[in-house]
Design an enzyme around this catalytic site. Structure first.
Site, PDB file in Angstrom:
ATOM      1  N   ASN A   1      -9.996  -0.280   0.336  1.00 52.83           N
ATOM      2  CA  ASN A   1      -8.539  -0.162   0.309  1.00 52.83           C
ATOM      3  C   ASN A   1      -8.031  -0.665  -1.042  1.00 52.83           C
ATOM      4  O   ASN A   1      -8.043  -1.866  -1.301  1.00 52.83           O
ATOM      5  CB  ASN A   1      -7.957  -0.986   1.470  1.00 52.83           C
TER       6      ASN A   1
ATOM      7  N   HIS B   1      -3.188   7.149   2.481  1.00 53.20           N
ATOM      8  CA  HIS B   1      -3.601   5.836   1.988  1.00 53.20           C
ATOM      9  C   HIS B   1      -4.937   5.500   2.657  1.00 53.20           C
ATOM     10  O   HIS B   1      -5.135   5.756   3.843  1.00 53.20           O
ATOM     11  CB  HIS B   1      -2.539   4.792   2.336  1.00 53.20           C
TER      12      HIS B   1
ATOM     13  N   CYS C   1       0.815  -1.229   0.000  1.00 53.02           N
ATOM     14  CA  CYS C   1       0.000   0.000   0.000  1.00 53.02           C
ATOM     15  C   CYS C   1       0.842   1.270   0.000  1.00 53.02           C
ATOM     16  O   CYS C   1       0.331   2.358  -0.262  1.00 53.02           O
ATOM     17  CB  CYS C   1      -0.939   0.011   1.200  1.00 53.02           C
TER      18      CYS C   1
END
Ligand code: ACO
Length: 333
Positions: free
Chosen positions: A288, A258, A115
């Protein structure tokens, strides 16, 4: 180092057409919309079509970013794709994207920091461009997370989504653009969040039974432990990037984090003393999307007309590894 500065001159993003709501997930695993929303802030996510690959999403986002910059693929000197879900083990997805965009000759490679891939990729590009290696770089975060989650594990499958975001970066003499980056990793945490290789070993004895029946590597996560470390490390790294760039908290106009969990985002905003109105949040509608989430969230601000030249934008991410980091941009588009 030259006196060049690396500016964002184009931006674009892409989300697959199909959406999967929390209500849809209630039919797949033992979960509820209220559990997912209360713990994560997520209501829905986009899921890649069966005949699409990560590179296809990357190409869509890249085309929009190139158009936005007013240039073509032939004007690009290097292409970086940050992805955890490459089309193949090799070649690099970046070379597949290059070919699909009709580009030739310039270097193209993938970067993998889960990520945190976009934050890492931006730091790579910035360093290489300021060293004079490239004038224009296409940086893409593209992820098909739905291909690597275990759809029987309610603790992880509800969290992720698919998508891509891209920026065109250009080295110019004028000040602004990327002001600095801070990167960290600590592999001693690697077992808290991982997905095994699809082909775990050459010997039959090496077969890892965490691979699901279809032979697909699935995400495994100790969510609450990841959560705890993420909040601490992100709190530290935002302080570090501010000091590194000689910027005060109150000079930050936008936080583009993020998008893993709204509670992690709120904790970081609180640490910075920022109102949530100054935070780009797409987690509700995207889930996500790993390294695609920051360019998607940046593009959302841009498309809403919220970014103004001279504003400071703080990007931050925390990921499996653990790998984490932050960048500060002075918007100049
Ligand atoms: N629906 C209903 N119940 C659930 C679900 C679900 N989807 N998932 C788990 N539960 C249950 C658990 O089984 C547990 O039940 P029990 O108490 O009976 O054992 C209970 O809910 C609590 O589980 P926790 O895992 O402790 O829940 P938590 O409050 O920690 O929330 C979450 C879980 C949302 C995953 C959170 O821990 C989180 O966001 N972690 C961080 C994720 C992250 O930031 N990852 C890094 C980036 S991702 C990357 O790099 C690929």
């Amino acid at each position: 180092m030259s006196s060049m500065h690396v500016h964002v001159t184009g931006i674009g993003s892409y989300l697959p057409e199909r959406t999967l709501t929390n209500a849809d997930l209630e039919k797949i695993v033992d979960t509820t919309d209220s559990w997912i929303h209360e713990r994560t802030g997520i209501r829905e996510r986009h899921i890649i079509a069966e005949d699409q690959m990560t590179s296809d999403m990357a190409v869509e986002a890249a085309r929009i970013a190139l158009d936005d910059a007013g240039i073509g693929i032939d004007d690009i000197d290097a292409l970086i794709v940050s992805t955890t879900t490459p089309d193949m083990v090799f070649p690099a997805t970046a070379t597949i994207v290059q070919a699909k965009l009709g580009g030739k000759d310039f270097p193209a490679w993938d970067t993998q920091a889960v990520c945190s891939g976009f934050v890492y990729g931006l730091a790579h590009a910035d360093g290489m461009m300021r060293a004079g290696m490239f004038k224009r770089v296409l940086l893409i975060g593209a992820e098909a997370m739905s291909r690597i989650v275990n759809w029987k594990d309610r603790g992880t499958c509800v969290l992720f989504g698919d998508g891509a975001g891209a920026v065109v970066l250009e080295a110019r003499e004028e000040e602004g653009g990327v002001l600095g980056s801070v990167l960290h990793a600590d592999g001693s945490y690697r077992d808290l969040l991982k997905a095994h290789h699809p082909h775990p070993g050459a010997s039959p004895d090496a077969v890892d039974f965490s691979i699901d029946a279809a032979g697909v590597a699935a995400v495994e996560m100790k969510g609450n432990e990841v959560f705890r470390v993420a909040v601490t490390k992100l709190g530290e790294v935002v302080g570090e990037i501010l000091a590194h760039c000689h910027i005060d908290e109150d000079q930050i106009d936008w936080l583009v984090p993020h998008q893993a969990n709204i509670r992690i985002i709120q904790a970081t905003a609180k640490k910075l003393g920022m109102d949530m109105k100054r935070v780009s949040t797409t987690v509700r509608d995207h889930g996500n999307t790993s390294s695609a989430s920051i360019p998607l969230a940046l593009d959302a601000l841009y498309r809403e007309g919220k970014l103004q030249s001279g504003q400071h934008i703080l990007l931050e991410a925390f990921a499996g590894g653990f790998a984490w980091g932050a960048n500060i941009l002075r918007w100049s588009k």
